[in-house]
Structures are given as structure tokens and as C-alpha cells.
Scaffold this motif. Sequence first.
Motif, PDB file in Angstrom:
ATOM      1  N   ARG A  21     -17.075  37.418  -8.548  1.00 15.95           N
ATOM      2  CA  ARG A  21     -16.774  38.825  -8.601  1.00 15.95           C
ATOM      3  C   ARG A  21     -16.772  38.992 -10.268  1.00 15.95           C
ATOM      4  N   ASP A  22     -17.798  39.916 -10.652  1.00 13.17           N
ATOM      5  CA  ASP A  22     -17.701  40.322 -12.127  1.00 13.17           C
ATOM      6  C   ASP A  22     -16.453  41.078 -12.605  1.00 13.17           C
ATOM      7  N   ALA A  23     -15.820  40.797 -13.372  1.00 20.47           N
ATOM      8  CA  ALA A  23     -14.602  41.226 -13.865  1.00 20.47           C
ATOM      9  C   ALA A  23     -14.612  42.623 -14.438  1.00 20.47           C
ATOM     10  N   ASP A  24     -15.869  42.921 -15.022  1.00 17.67           N
ATOM     11  CA  ASP A  24     -16.159  44.245 -15.592  1.00 17.67           C
ATOM     12  C   ASP A  24     -16.289  45.480 -14.606  1.00 17.67           C
ATOM     13  N   SER A  25     -17.410  44.905 -13.712  1.00 21.85           N
ATOM     14  CA  SER A  25     -17.889  45.813 -12.820  1.00 21.85           C
ATOM     15  C   SER A  25     -17.360  45.735 -11.610  1.00 21.85           C
ATOM     16  N   SER A  56     -19.697  47.647  -6.588  1.00 21.18           N
ATOM     17  CA  SER A  56     -18.267  47.712  -6.860  1.00 21.18           C
ATOM     18  C   SER A  56     -17.549  48.526  -5.848  1.00 21.18           C
TER      19      SER A  56
END
Length: 130
Positions: free
Chosen positions: A9-13, A36
Motif C-alpha cells: 500500500r502506497d503511504a501517500d496515495s 485509493s
Amino acid sequence: LELVEGPRRDADSGALRIQAKKAGTDSVGWVTLEGSKGTTFLKEGGNKFKVVRETILTHGLEIEADAEASKLDHQPLKLKVGEILELLAGPRKEEKSSLLRVKVKSKSEGKIGWITCKSSEGARFVSVLA
């Protein structure tokens, strides 16, 4: 695509992503599986093919080597339009021709061998079934 890393999982998006290698190449990059908000962009699959243009199932990956072998001990199996194939391995690039080939099992005959996905002129022999 061939999985290299992930999913994570991408922390930003918040998107779920994998690092993947494009089949038959050395190209590696990141692919979004799920956005997201839960939208699916890519899912596992693609292990079944349908023959869309008559072709042959050869014993080996190398086309020329198989042509020599067929003179001695076996004949390639002709695959007719509509035939369903199960992916077993590949795709792999055949060195001399640079054609992408996959190892498959014929559903009707139960035979295992290699097929060319697309001719050097761009004509497709098989299509991926969803």
C-alpha cells in the motif's frame, strides 16, 4: 506481467501497487492494482488462451530446432481457431526470431508444447480469455 515485489500500500496515495516486469522484456516498473477508493485496475488472470488464427504447437521453445526434430520423431500439432489453451510457462523470447512464445496445454488434445503469440508482422495467433 511477472511479479517482482509487493503488493504494498502506497503511504501517500493509499493505492495498492506491485513492482512488475513486462513479459518477454527487461522492463520493470510499478503498477497500481487498486486505487485509493477501491477501484480495481489490474487483477490476476490471463492463464487461458483462445486460438484466433490457425497455428502449430511445437515441442520446443526454439522454432528452428523443433523443425529439425519434427523431421525425425514428431509432427507439430495443428491448432484450429477456437481451440482453448492453458498457460503453463512463459512468455519467453525465442532468440533467433525474437518472437514471444508461451508453453501451453491444449484442452482438446491434452498435448503440451510451445506456441507463438504474435507473428513478426503483428498478426495474433491467440487471444487471452478473461
